[in-house]
Design an enzyme around this catalytic site. Structure first.
Site, PDB file in Angstrom:
ATOM      1  N   SER A   1       0.834  -1.193   0.000  1.00  0.00           N
ATOM      2  CA  SER A   1       0.000   0.000   0.000  1.00  0.00           C
ATOM      3  C   SER A   1       0.872   1.248   0.000  1.00  0.00           C
ATOM      4  O   SER A   1       1.952   1.250   0.600  1.00  0.00           O
ATOM      5  CB  SER A   1      -0.881   0.024   1.252  1.00  0.00           C
ATOM      6  OG  SER A   1      -1.562   1.261   1.372  1.00  0.00           O
TER       7      SER A   1
ATOM      8  N   TYR B   1      -2.274  -0.752  10.116  1.00  0.00           N
ATOM      9  CA  TYR B   1      -2.327  -1.049   8.685  1.00  0.00           C
ATOM     10  C   TYR B   1      -1.086  -0.498   7.987  1.00  0.00           C
ATOM     11  O   TYR B   1      -0.390  -1.225   7.277  1.00  0.00           O
ATOM     12  CB  TYR B   1      -3.599  -0.457   8.066  1.00  0.00           C
ATOM     13  CG  TYR B   1      -3.666  -0.644   6.566  1.00  0.00           C
ATOM     14  CD1 TYR B   1      -4.053  -1.869   6.033  1.00  0.00           C
ATOM     15  CD2 TYR B   1      -3.339   0.384   5.697  1.00  0.00           C
ATOM     16  CE1 TYR B   1      -4.111  -2.054   4.658  1.00  0.00           C
ATOM     17  CE2 TYR B   1      -3.384   0.215   4.329  1.00  0.00           C
ATOM     18  CZ  TYR B   1      -3.767  -1.010   3.812  1.00  0.00           C
ATOM     19  OH  TYR B   1      -3.814  -1.192   2.448  1.00  0.00           O
TER      20      TYR B   1
END
Length: 165
Positions: A61, A75
């Site tokens: 990501s 995350y």
């Protein structure tokens, strides 16, 4: 609710985010990647031919490339760690296995609803979120002979979003 659902995306400082959710992000985004590659290593090495390694493509990501403004601590940290793991595995498994990662930006998914993906995507130089055809194209490249000399790389795949932050 699954650990990758939006329920776990907002983590507040001050105790509102429990340890189980933090552990779940690390489990899914880091530990599972390591153990899957470890488990599949014999098959990957057997599939390789001289000059054309087997491939591992990790899904990272852009939130693992920089400190995001959103409160998504576990995350982002787990994706940054997975990017680091990608390089570590690439150095260890080469030349039989090439290991790379794609650092995704805004794509509609279970984690990022369509309206939010579109809103974030409009802020990128490409002025849109990513789609399935985009993802299929980069996966096809990373699995092709054209990427046989590429390993240990994290490719920002975000419509240019990471260059604007």
């Amino acid at each position: 609710m699954p650990p990758w659902s939006g329920h776990h995306l907002r983590e507040r400082l001050g105790g509102e985010f429990d340890d189980a959710a933090w552990d779940s992000a690390l489990q899914v985004n880091l530990k599972a990647v390591f153990h899957l590659v470890r488990f599949l290593r014999p098959l990957l090495e057997a599939a390789a031919v001289t000059g054309d390694p087997a491939r591992v493509v990790n899904i990272g990501s852009v939130d693992g490339l920089h400190v995001p403004s959103a409160e998504i601590y576990s995350y982002a940290a787990s994706k940054a760690a997975m990017h680091h793991l990608t390089g570590h595995l690439a150095g260890r498994l080469a030349p039989r296995v090439a290991v790379n990662a794609i650092a995704l930006g805004p794509f509609e998914s279970d984690m990022l609803q369509e309206s939010l993906a579109a809103e974030i995507g409009l802020g990128s130089p490409m002025r849109r979120p990513g789609g399935l055809d985009d993802l299929a194209g980069i996966i096809q490249f990373l699995g092709s002979r054209g990427s046989a000399y590429l390993t240990g790389t994290v490719i920002p795949f975000d419509g240019g979003l990471s260059i604007t932050r």
